[in-house]
Design a protein around this motif. Structure first.
Motif, PDB file in Angstrom:
ATOM      1  N   LYS A 217     -25.953  39.436  -1.968  1.00 29.47           N
ATOM      2  CA  LYS A 217     -26.657  40.645  -1.108  1.00 29.47           C
ATOM      3  C   LYS A 217     -26.017  40.692   0.311  1.00 29.47           C
ATOM      4  CE  LYS A 217     -31.270  40.164  -3.235  1.00 29.47           C
ATOM      5  NZ  LYS A 217     -32.555  39.877  -3.182  1.00 29.47           N
ATOM      6  N   VAL A 218     -25.232  39.769   0.804  1.00 33.44           N
ATOM      7  CA  VAL A 218     -24.434  39.682   2.047  1.00 33.44           C
ATOM      8  C   VAL A 218     -23.596  40.969   1.962  1.00 33.44           C
ATOM      9  CG1 VAL A 218     -23.533  38.395   3.993  1.00 33.44           C
ATOM     10  CG2 VAL A 218     -25.280  37.520   2.455  1.00 33.44           C
TER      11      VAL A 218
ATOM     12  N   GLU B 231     -34.099  34.617   1.549  1.00 36.04           N
ATOM     13  CA  GLU B 231     -34.021  36.003   1.650  1.00 36.04           C
ATOM     14  C   GLU B 231     -34.513  36.436   3.081  1.00 36.04           C
ATOM     15  OE1 GLU B 231     -33.800  38.342  -0.560  1.00 36.04           O
ATOM     16  OE2 GLU B 231     -34.341  37.858  -2.573  1.00 36.04           O
ATOM     17  N   LEU B 232     -35.102  35.652   3.819  1.00 30.44           N
ATOM     18  CA  LEU B 232     -35.338  36.189   5.263  1.00 30.44           C
ATOM     19  C   LEU B 232     -34.062  35.819   6.174  1.00 30.44           C
ATOM     20  CD1 LEU B 232     -36.804  36.421   8.119  1.00 30.44           C
ATOM     21  CD2 LEU B 232     -37.358  33.997   7.957  1.00 30.44           C
ATOM     22  N   ARG B 233     -33.386  34.855   5.765  1.00 25.75           N
ATOM     23  CA  ARG B 233     -31.878  34.525   6.518  1.00 25.75           C
ATOM     24  C   ARG B 233     -30.969  35.601   5.959  1.00 25.75           C
ATOM     25  NH1 ARG B 233     -35.695  30.955   7.000  1.00 25.75           N
ATOM     26  NH2 ARG B 233     -35.610  29.483   8.466  1.00 25.75           N
ATOM     27  N   VAL B 234     -30.815  35.926   4.608  1.00 25.26           N
ATOM     28  CA  VAL B 234     -29.897  36.960   4.403  1.00 25.26           C
ATOM     29  C   VAL B 234     -30.273  38.127   5.014  1.00 25.26           C
ATOM     30  CG1 VAL B 234     -29.175  38.202   2.270  1.00 25.26           C
ATOM     31  CG2 VAL B 234     -29.308  36.084   2.127  1.00 25.26           C
ATOM     32  N   ALA B 235     -31.314  38.517   5.212  1.00 25.37           N
ATOM     33  CA  ALA B 235     -31.810  39.683   5.780  1.00 25.37           C
ATOM     34  C   ALA B 235     -31.274  39.677   7.430  1.00 25.37           C
ATOM     35  CB  ALA B 235     -32.978  39.920   5.657  1.00 25.37           C
ATOM     36  N   ALA B 236     -31.522  38.760   7.953  1.00 31.24           N
ATOM     37  CA  ALA B 236     -31.190  38.348   9.472  1.00 31.24           C
ATOM     38  C   ALA B 236     -29.610  38.518   9.473  1.00 31.24           C
ATOM     39  CB  ALA B 236     -31.702  37.159   9.974  1.00 31.24           C
ATOM     40  N   LEU B 237     -28.897  37.967   8.625  1.00 33.72           N
ATOM     41  CA  LEU B 237     -27.532  38.236   8.589  1.00 33.72           C
ATOM     42  C   LEU B 237     -26.978  39.525   8.564  1.00 33.72           C
ATOM     43  CD1 LEU B 237     -24.639  36.961   8.724  1.00 33.72           C
ATOM     44  CD2 LEU B 237     -24.656  36.153   6.362  1.00 33.72           C
ATOM     45  N   ASN B 238     -27.471  40.348   7.626  1.00 32.95           N
ATOM     46  CA  ASN B 238     -27.151  41.607   7.523  1.00 32.95           C
ATOM     47  C   ASN B 238     -27.547  42.212   8.511  1.00 32.95           C
ATOM     48  OD1 ASN B 238     -25.825  41.335   4.774  1.00 32.95           O
ATOM     49  ND2 ASN B 238     -27.893  41.888   3.727  1.00 32.95           N
ATOM     50  N   ARG B 239     -28.390  42.224   9.174  1.00 37.50           N
ATOM     51  CA  ARG B 239     -28.861  42.678  10.352  1.00 37.50           C
ATOM     52  C   ARG B 239     -27.793  42.721  11.479  1.00 37.50           C
ATOM     53  NH1 ARG B 239     -34.521  42.851  13.634  1.00 37.50           N
ATOM     54  NH2 ARG B 239     -33.909  41.391  14.904  1.00 37.50           N
ATOM     55  N   ALA B 240     -27.485  41.372  11.609  1.00 39.92           N
ATOM     56  CA  ALA B 240     -26.393  40.755  12.685  1.00 39.92           C
ATOM     57  C   ALA B 240     -24.856  41.474  12.404  1.00 39.92           C
ATOM     58  CB  ALA B 240     -26.420  39.334  12.539  1.00 39.92           C
ATOM     59  N   LEU B 241     -24.805  41.711  11.001  1.00 37.84           N
ATOM     60  CA  LEU B 241     -23.421  42.404  10.579  1.00 37.84           C
ATOM     61  C   LEU B 241     -23.410  43.744  10.705  1.00 37.84           C
ATOM     62  CD1 LEU B 241     -22.668  40.049   7.747  1.00 37.84           C
ATOM     63  CD2 LEU B 241     -21.537  40.101   9.925  1.00 37.84           C
ATOM     64  N   GLU B 242     -24.423  44.580  10.932  1.00 40.70           N
ATOM     65  CA  GLU B 242     -24.722  46.089  10.915  1.00 40.70           C
ATOM     66  C   GLU B 242     -23.403  46.542  11.722  1.00 40.70           C
ATOM     67  OE1 GLU B 242     -28.679  47.375  11.789  1.00 40.70           O
ATOM     68  OE2 GLU B 242     -29.397  46.543  10.113  1.00 40.70           O
ATOM     69  N   GLY B 243     -22.903  47.806  11.418  1.00 46.47           N
ATOM     70  CA  GLY B 243     -21.700  48.189  12.165  1.00 46.47           C
ATOM     71  C   GLY B 243     -20.379  47.776  11.883  1.00 46.47           C
TER      72      GLY B 243
ATOM     73  N   PHE C 210     -34.513  35.931  13.345  1.00 49.49           N
ATOM     74  CA  PHE C 210     -34.024  37.233  13.765  1.00 49.49           C
ATOM     75  C   PHE C 210     -33.555  37.015  15.353  1.00 49.49           C
ATOM     76  CE2 PHE C 210     -35.576  39.115   9.923  1.00 49.49           C
ATOM     77  CZ  PHE C 210     -34.681  39.959   9.525  1.00 49.49           C
ATOM     78  N   ALA C 211     -34.203  36.190  16.036  1.00 50.35           N
ATOM     79  CA  ALA C 211     -33.546  36.278  17.503  1.00 50.35           C
ATOM     80  C   ALA C 211     -32.490  35.277  17.322  1.00 50.35           C
ATOM     81  CB  ALA C 211     -34.667  35.008  18.371  1.00 50.35           C
ATOM     82  N   ILE C 212     -32.090  34.192  16.376  1.00 47.84           N
ATOM     83  CA  ILE C 212     -30.781  33.634  16.437  1.00 47.84           C
ATOM     84  C   ILE C 212     -29.840  34.738  15.981  1.00 47.84           C
ATOM     85  CG2 ILE C 212     -29.481  31.974  14.887  1.00 47.84           C
ATOM     86  CD1 ILE C 212     -32.123  30.254  14.947  1.00 47.84           C
ATOM     87  N   ALA C 213     -30.217  35.610  15.012  1.00 45.16           N
ATOM     88  CA  ALA C 213     -29.336  36.412  14.561  1.00 45.16           C
ATOM     89  C   ALA C 213     -28.855  37.403  15.407  1.00 45.16           C
ATOM     90  CB  ALA C 213     -29.845  37.092  13.206  1.00 45.16           C
TER      91      ALA C 213
END
Length: 386
Positions: free
Chosen positions: A273-274, A227-239, A180-183
């Motif tokens: 899921k992305v 799943e962890l990395r997909v979740a991190a990507l989705n957080r990085a793309l929020e908005g 998540f730090a990377i994301a």
């Protein structure tokens, strides 16, 4: 994001072979001299590569990733937290069992796959530092696109799962915090692209390439990792509006047997899921062309676009336009013609000094892509197609 409403649009995945003069300029700039010359020549090279894409007839173009040292590791050059480990070889686990199954081949033709690669280590907090480079690259692309007639332009950024695939975490207490730090750092780049109005493409080869290595440990281990990395990507793309984002998943541009590649049907649910508007996925090479059948089973979510590879970097043979058209029509009949944009399997240059085919061959492939899209459009729309 434009759709194929009146004809099949064409695009590619991103990385294109750099001119030799630009490679020399980049090396000099990294060595501490000639930065102004590099910046000048970079802008000129981007203008030239964009003009060439428009000339060959591609509809959705980019800067060839000319401002980046490679498709993924460029990001670590722009972040704090990572330091090179030139004397430490990290095993190429992203090749899966192929590195052992084809060890003799690897030794001769792909030694870094057999021996491992010098990598990096995360030794301090990760944050995005070099905002000037992404601003420069965006400005160069927009200036070049303003001088040609194309439908749209896209800009590539690496996904969190593919950052540091040859790096070790020596700082964060756990894998979740590290990813998540990377994301959170990459979000800076994603937002810069989105705010510029360009289409954001997120590149994620490692999501697929870790499959074989981790599934051999446990199928659940791969799912947990992904799943962890997909979740991190989705957080990085929020908005960022989904319709402004393309997600590219491939099985690696390297010329190896690819027997250990992930089956698309085993990872398609993760890809879906992305939160993006389009999915760019390999579909033309001999290891994955049969996977068009997967789309008969899963379809596309409402409003989404598929950008299947209909020409490939895996061979120097130039695809016949009719073959390209046949591939396009097959996808269009399964998913709807307006939901398909014709693309490429992967980039034609994995890193600034690594090209997969000679540029003259690449341009011939692009010509076949464009002509194949014309043939397909005529079949799908009739004489009304442009």
């Amino acid at each position: 994001m434009k759709r194929s409403n009146e004809r099949i649009l064409t695009t590619h995945v991103g990385s294109l072979p750099r001119p030799e003069t630009l490679l020399a300029d980049a090396a000099a700039a990294r060595a501490g001299s000639g930065k102004e010359i590099y910046e000048r020549d970079l802008a000129a090279a981007v203008a030239e590569i964009v003009a060439k894409q428009a000339e060959v007839g591609l509809d959705i173009v980019n800067d060839g990733e000319f401002g980046k040292s490679g498709w993924a590791n460029y990001a670590m050059e722009r972040m704090s937290g990572f330091e090179p480990r030139p004397d430490t070889l990290y095993p190429a686990i992203w090749l899966g069992e192929d590195r052992l199954r084809f060890a003799d081949f690897m030794k001769e033709d792909f030694p870094r796959g057999y021996e491992g690669t010098a990598g990096h280590a995360c030794t301090s907090a990760i944050s995005y530092q070099d905002k000037d480079s992404v601003r420069r690259d965006i400005a160069n692309l927009k200036a070049a696109v303003g001088k040609v007639k194309v439908e749209e332009a896209f800009f590539t950024c690496v996904a969190p799962a593919s950052v540091g695939y040859d790096a070790a975490n020596e700082f964060y207490n756990n894998e979740t915090d590290y990813v998540f730090a990377i994301a959170d750092a990459m979000r800076e780049e994603y937002k810069a692209v989105a705010d510029s109005g360009l289409i954001l493409q997120v590149d994620d080869a490692v999501l697929a390439n870790m499959y074989d290595h981790l599934v051999r440990q446990s199928p659940d281990r791969y799912r947990e990792w992904a799943e962890l990395r997909v979740a991190a990507l989705n957080r990085a793309l929020e908005g960022i509006p989904a319709e402004q984002i393309r997600y590219h998943v491939c099985f690696g541009s390297w010329h190896v047997p690819h027997v250990s590649d992930a089956p698309l049907e085993s990872i398609i649910d993760l890809i879906m899921k992305v939160n993006v508007g389009a999915f760019a996925i390999e579909a033309a090479n001999v290891r994955h062309e049969h996977e068009w059948r997967v789309w008969e089973k899963v379809g596309l979510p409402e409003g989404k676009i598929l950008i299947p590879g209909v020409i490939t970097h895996h061979t120097i043979t130039v695809e016949h336009p009719q073959l390209v058209a046949d591939r396009i029509v097959r996808f269009a009949k399964i998913l709807g013609r307006e939901n398909v944009i014709a693309g490429t399997d992967c980039g034609f240059a994995q890193a600034e000094g690594i090209r997969r085919v000679h540029p003259s061959v690449m341009w011939a492939k692009f010509e076949s892509l464009v002509e194949g899209a014309r043939i397909a459009s005529k079949e799908l729309w009739g004489k009304a197609a442009a």
